[in-house]
Write a protein that holds these residues in place. Sequence first.
Motif, mmCIF file in Angstrom:
data_model
loop_
_atom_site.group_PDB
_atom_site.id
_atom_site.type_symbol
_atom_site.label_atom_id
_atom_site.label_comp_id
_atom_site.label_asym_id
_atom_site.label_seq_id
_atom_site.Cartn_x
_atom_site.Cartn_y
_atom_site.Cartn_z
ATOM 1 N N GLN A 162 48.653 39.044 45.304
ATOM 2 C CA GLN A 162 48.590 38.522 43.951
ATOM 3 C C GLN A 162 48.842 39.612 42.903
ATOM 4 N N LEU A 163 47.978 40.666 42.909
ATOM 5 C CA LEU A 163 48.007 41.610 41.792
ATOM 6 C C LEU A 163 49.250 42.506 41.813
ATOM 7 N N GLN A 190 38.592 37.853 38.607
ATOM 8 C CA GLN A 190 38.803 37.832 40.048
ATOM 9 C C GLN A 190 38.489 39.146 40.756
ATOM 10 N N TYR A 191 38.389 40.248 39.998
ATOM 11 C CA TYR A 191 38.215 41.528 40.685
ATOM 12 C C TYR A 191 36.934 42.258 40.308
ATOM 13 N N GLN A 214 46.470 38.013 29.643
ATOM 14 C CA GLN A 214 46.719 37.654 31.034
ATOM 15 C C GLN A 214 46.018 38.610 32.005
ATOM 16 N N LEU A 215 46.377 39.923 31.918
ATOM 17 C CA LEU A 215 45.943 40.852 32.968
ATOM 18 C C LEU A 215 44.439 41.138 32.914
ATOM 19 N N ARG A 222 44.085 40.015 48.309
ATOM 20 C CA ARG A 222 44.409 39.513 46.977
ATOM 21 C C ARG A 222 45.202 40.537 46.183
ATOM 22 N N LEU A 223 44.838 41.825 46.366
ATOM 23 C CA LEU A 223 45.608 42.886 45.718
ATOM 24 C C LEU A 223 47.056 42.824 46.179
ATOM 25 N N VAL A 275 49.546 51.011 34.168
ATOM 26 C CA VAL A 275 50.540 50.060 34.646
ATOM 27 C C VAL A 275 51.963 50.604 34.442
ATOM 28 N N LEU A 308 52.331 40.585 40.782
ATOM 29 C CA LEU A 308 52.278 40.290 39.343
ATOM 30 C C LEU A 308 52.657 41.522 38.517
ATOM 31 N N LEU A 309 52.065 42.672 38.863
ATOM 32 C CA LEU A 309 52.344 43.898 38.116
ATOM 33 C C LEU A 309 53.810 44.288 38.263
ATOM 34 N N LEU A 367 42.417 38.195 34.104
ATOM 35 C CA LEU A 367 42.569 38.047 35.561
ATOM 36 C C LEU A 367 41.694 39.060 36.301
ATOM 37 N N LEU A 368 41.768 40.337 35.870
ATOM 38 C CA LEU A 368 40.990 41.383 36.535
ATOM 39 C C LEU A 368 39.492 41.120 36.382
#
Lengths: 333, 333
Positions: free
Chosen positions: B204-205, A212-213, A204-205, B200-201, A139, B208-209, A208-209
């Motif tokens: 959303q993602l 949802q992923y 959080q991250l 969604r990537l 990130v 967010l990042l 979420l991952l």
Amino acid sequence: MIDTVRRCLARFELSPRQLLVAVSGGPDSIALLRALAEIAATSHGGAPTAAHVDHRLRSESSEDAAWVADECRRLGIACHIRTADVPQAMASEAGSLEESARRLRYENLTALADELDLPTVATAHTRNDQVETILHHIVRGTGLEGLGGMPEMRPLNEKIQLLRPMLDVSKAEVLRYLESCEQQFLVDSTNRDERFTRNRLRHQLIPLLTQQYNPAIEESLLRLGQTASEAQAALRSIAIEKSRTALIMREADRLVVATGPIASLPRHLIREVWVVLWNESNWPRAGMGKAEWEALADVTVGNRTAVSLPDLVEARRHVDRVIAIRRIRSSNE
Amino acid sequence: MIDTVRRCLARFELSPRQLLVAVSGGPDSIALLRALAEIAATSHGGAPTAAHVDHRLRSESSEDAAWVADECRRLGIACHIRTADVPQAMASEAGSLEESARRLRYENLTALADELDLPTVATAHTRNDQVETILHHIVRGTGLEGLGGMPEMRPLNEKIQLLRPMLDVSKAEVLRYLESCEQQFLVDSTNRDERFTRNRLRHQLIPLLTQQYNPAIEESLLRLGQTASEAQAALRSIAIEKSRTALIMREADRLVVATGPIASLPRHLIREVWVVLWNESNWPRAGMGKAEWEALADVTVGNRTAVSLPDLVEARRHVDRVIAIRRIRSSNE
């Protein structure tokens, strides 16, 4: 969990007696200390030593230190308390609270291991910490080396190593182990403070991952980290081999390198050969980013004739070789 | 943006006339088509050809096809419309809607390029698509190869290549370009459908990042992708070199490989040498995952004597060599 720790010690031929264990008092470090005490008890090899660094970040931090000291006494383990005044350090340097605390903690642990003549500092980073580290690096921006996450063993200075024997142990295993032996631990209130990037990743991250992923995101990140480490190790070993062939002469302030053995290598390897040569000369790497290694690769393949690099290094192509000279500042300049 | 596309064509020595451009009618593909038309007009090299694949996924899809045909007529570009019945394909195969649509689209484009005798299919994937691909791969689980994202050029079959000339162009540049030449485009309503992972990537993602972790996350991911591609290319080229040294004999159903030149290589390279040998023999790779390559590496270094692999391949160590035999199914079995 005890077996995983024992296998790690065996891999590096270490016994608990040689370890200075960093103990915050939280579940991970208390579990590591307790596991090492049990291993020592069954192997008759002598107990580990505990070290607690008080960061002075919370009002109750001296109570935490006292609790750790008590718990070590109960387990029959020698315990050393050191104070690192993080708020004071923050006042005089740049960087985040996390970074300052981390730096001071490792400085204190290394100094203490030195004093006690112990070869190894052990920390209780878990599999979950490794996932967070890899994701944090991705990130924030990273190369192959950072993508590998935390190594199991790395040097802290010329004499002392840092060992992480719990990188294969999950948080869930830690908690099960603590419950199974009814071992108490501290709950650190700063762990829930969302100001810290690390905590945001955790709370959080990653959830979420996962939701949802990819339910197996943690395994996926660990596998990527493992692949990256292995790829990096492979490239480094080829680069070392090639640098041996290419190096014509090395002096403290000078490198003479034949371009023949390296100019036709893939770009990544040309850069990696220069990283190896730099490291082996102990030239500073702080100012050397990808752009600088790229410039050196350009000189190597003949796309440019010379380049000025940080820390007064000049590299220049002379027919079939590159000569890199580092000017040491003299009083006349 | 036109310059970036022009430089990409120059790098691969291609002219617009040789390209079959995949045109959905959305901003990216319309921008690519328009840019190629402008390049063709100034270089007198002949115009590109457009192809639109109607996926039959939305009620207005035939209107989209008609709009693309009209727009091509206006730009003086030949346009071919193909229909890919995704709902029908979905009924008879596993996989997501996205995957089926993608597979049918590339099949149609490749067949059309074949018919028209055009060597190259061009798609309008942008820098933003590349960021999403890299992040998608990370999130879903990937190795070094997937981390590199989409290559600029890759083969679709023995004769036809896929080119992506807009991987260095951002969405913002695309929109600026379209505005500057007052070029219309279609807005695809499925783009906002959050059922699609890709969307969604995007919605959303990545936001967010960017907002909470790293404002430059896109650059960081692209740089990581670039590093991974270069590292993978370097490892592959070393593996090819080593496989040449190690290969004693190759027949359609048999590989004889000397262990000497490869057994002491780093683990990653031993696996990579076997990948190269497999590819060059055209042996199926579908069943070969990391565990299978690891098993072959174990046989190579002598940690085990034999391994049974998918597709009836058996590998066995004989003193200083590994013999891998692929049994072709016969009618007696």
